[in-house]
Design an enzyme around this catalytic site. Structure first.
Site, PDB file in Angstrom:
ATOM      1  N   GLY A 156      12.178 -80.265 -58.028  1.00  0.00           N
ATOM      2  CA  GLY A 156      10.750 -80.027 -57.930  1.00  0.00           C
ATOM      3  C   GLY A 156      10.089 -80.969 -56.957  1.00  0.00           C
ATOM      4  O   GLY A 156      10.755 -81.791 -56.315  1.00  0.00           O
ATOM      5  N   GLY A 157       8.771 -80.859 -56.845  1.00  0.00           N
ATOM      6  CA  GLY A 157       8.047 -81.699 -55.904  1.00  0.00           C
ATOM      7  C   GLY A 157       8.020 -83.164 -56.306  1.00  0.00           C
ATOM      8  O   GLY A 157       7.923 -84.039 -55.444  1.00  0.00           O
ATOM      9  N   GLY A 159      10.308 -84.501 -58.833  1.00  0.00           N
ATOM     10  CA  GLY A 159      11.498 -84.896 -59.575  1.00  0.00           C
ATOM     11  C   GLY A 159      12.484 -83.752 -59.726  1.00  0.00           C
ATOM     12  O   GLY A 159      12.325 -82.687 -59.118  1.00  0.00           O
ATOM     13  N   CYS A 160      13.494 -83.988 -60.550  1.00  0.00           N
ATOM     14  CA  CYS A 160      14.569 -83.019 -60.737  1.00  0.00           C
ATOM     15  C   CYS A 160      14.506 -82.384 -62.119  1.00  0.00           C
ATOM     16  O   CYS A 160      13.883 -82.903 -63.038  1.00  0.00           O
ATOM     17  CB  CYS A 160      15.932 -83.700 -60.555  1.00  0.00           C
ATOM     18  N   LYS A 175      12.664 -81.314 -67.205  1.00  0.00           N
ATOM     19  CA  LYS A 175      12.121 -81.697 -65.892  1.00  0.00           C
ATOM     20  C   LYS A 175      11.613 -83.125 -65.970  1.00  0.00           C
ATOM     21  O   LYS A 175      10.725 -83.440 -66.771  1.00  0.00           O
ATOM     22  CB  LYS A 175      11.001 -80.749 -65.460  1.00  0.00           C
ATOM     23  N   ASP A 272       1.299 -70.845 -57.390  1.00  0.00           N
ATOM     24  CA  ASP A 272       2.544 -71.237 -56.718  1.00  0.00           C
ATOM     25  C   ASP A 272       3.673 -70.282 -57.093  1.00  0.00           C
ATOM     26  O   ASP A 272       4.799 -70.712 -57.349  1.00  0.00           O
ATOM     27  CB  ASP A 272       2.913 -72.676 -57.076  1.00  0.00           C
TER      28      ASP A 272
END
Length: 433
Positions: A156-157, A159-160, A175, A272
């Site tokens: 993600g923007g 983190g993972c 997440k 998004d």
């Protein structure tokens, strides 16, 4: 309660009217206008005057009926007061209701998964809008194997996303958001608040969250097939997605969007939507995820919101003028539909300094029936009814119109997709062998 009292009052009025305004008494008064008032006055104020046995018997019957009505009315009043007191007590004890309505579909198969989590030592907390399971960060660290790189299933923007094994080897997705900025914290809080209120079979299920000074965590249901982006543009290049399966994914996504736009109060704009935010379970059921940028219309407004999104999916009016509406999500959905149809990414690099938009490239060919079959994803080429292909292409063209008012509502798109999806996959199409 007011409605109940009103109905009971009408019931009493009806009894009164039928018992005391009988046809015989009313006709007597009508035929003897001068006698009726005197007769009533005498019988009321002169109890010593003797009357005939018929009149006396009728008076006794009326007295008994009047006494019965008084007793029943008093009893009814007591019952109403008791019910009202009980209702007030329950209202004080009950939690505040969630304003966003439940999903249009039934309980998802994942409800069993949520119940299995009850044995995990978690703290149940409530926000002003919904309930959220509060996980301990050490529990999540253990569940992800210390957040090992081998357990990363998404990026993600901030983190993972990690695959996690919770109690009794139950699978989940965690997440991890690095709280490096206020924006990251806002997105975390926004996503948790929104998903705590939303329950729909085509929206990702929130299992809980955790927050620390340096990191925040969102726990979701695990979607075994990953994202639509992985399936279309990953190593398999869409080989697992047949034409009908792609139409089912489009239909599932449209249903999720329709719930956000039409059934949430206030309506929610995802802001998004893209193939990497459409996740697939083991049966390729699609669910919309990642609500960090989503906004509630009327709460945050819908115009001049800070520009956010992913290049290739952002609607022109939002990109140029900052005007955000539900039609912005419809535009992004149209791009996803083109990905499913053509198997191409929304933006492709022609050279290190030049990119090409999928919408710009495809638009002239989508409206040309002679060219359209040649640009379809080779994996599904010649596997569909051409009439259905033209219909989907027309839908995509309408969704990505530069002018928002020319785009359809997501409800219209949904209704157009239903006849193209087989019955066994959630549509109404009956296939002939």
């Amino acid at each position: 309660m007011k409605k109940l009292v009103h109905l009971q009052f009408l019931f009493l009025v009806k009894i009164f009217a039928t018992q005391f305004l009988t046809p015989s008494s009313s006709s007597f008064a009508a035929s003897n206008p001068s006698i009726a008032p005197v007769y009533t006055t005498m019988t009321t104020f002169s109890p010593g005057i003797q009357m005939g046995s018929g009149e006396e018997h009728r008076l006794d019957a009326h007295k008994k009926l009047l006494i019965g009505l008084i007793i029943s009315s008093s009893s009814l009043g007591i019952v109403i007061l008791i019910c009202f007191g009980f209702w007030m007590y329950c209202r004080k004890k009950a939690p505040k209701p969630i304003k966003i309505p439940d999903a249009e579909s039934g309980t998802s198969s994942f409800s069993m998964f949520v119940r299995r989590l009850s044995s995990i030592k978690t703290q149940r907390t409530s926000s002003n809008q919904g309930y959220v399971q509060r996980f301990d960060s050490k529990t999540l660290e253990k569940a992800t194997g210390g957040f090992k790189d081998s357990n990363v299933i998404g990026q993600g923007g901030f983190g993972c996303v990690y695959k996690a094994s919770l109690d009794s080897n139950t699978k989940a997705a965690v997440k991890k958001i690095e709280n490096v900025s206020q924006e990251a914290k806002r997105e975390f809080q926004n996503e948790v608040e929104l998903l705590s209120k939303i329950q729909h079979s085509n929206i990702i299920s929130l299992l809980g969250s955790a927050s620390e000074i340096n990191s925040s965590f969102v726990v979701y249901e695990l979607m075994e097939k990953g994202s639509l982006d992985d399936q279309l543009h990953g190593p398999s290049c869409g080989s697992a997605l047949t034409w009908h399966m792609r139409m089912k994914i489009a239909l599932d996504t449209a249903r999720g969007l329709e719930y956000l736009h039409e059934h949430c109060r206030p309506p929610v704009i995802h802001r998004d939507l893209k193939s990497s935010n459409i996740l697939l379970d083991s049966s390729f059921n699609a669910k919309i995820s990642d609500f960090g940028l989503a906004v509630s219309v009327g709460v945050h407004g819908s115009n001049n919101i800070k520009l956010s999104g992913t290049l290739g999916y952002v609607a022109p009016e939002y990109l140029l003028d900052g005007k955000l509406t539900d039609k912005s999500d419809v535009y992004a959905f149209g791009v996803v539909l083109l990905e499913l149809l053509l198997g191409r990414r929304p933006v492709e690099k022609l050279s290190p300094s030049q990119c090409q938009s999928l919408v710009t490239w495809a638009m002239p060919q989508l409206t040309d029936r002679s060219k359209l079959p040649n640009i379809v994803d080779p994996v599904i080429k010649d596997t569909m009814d051409l009439k259905h292909l033209y219909q989907v292409a027309a839908m995509a063209v309408l969704c990505v119109q530069p002018e928002p008012s020319y785009r359809p509502l997501i409800t219209d798109v949904l209704h157009s997709l239903v006849p193209l999806v087989p019955v066994e996959l959630g549509g109404t199409l009956r296939l002939t062998r």
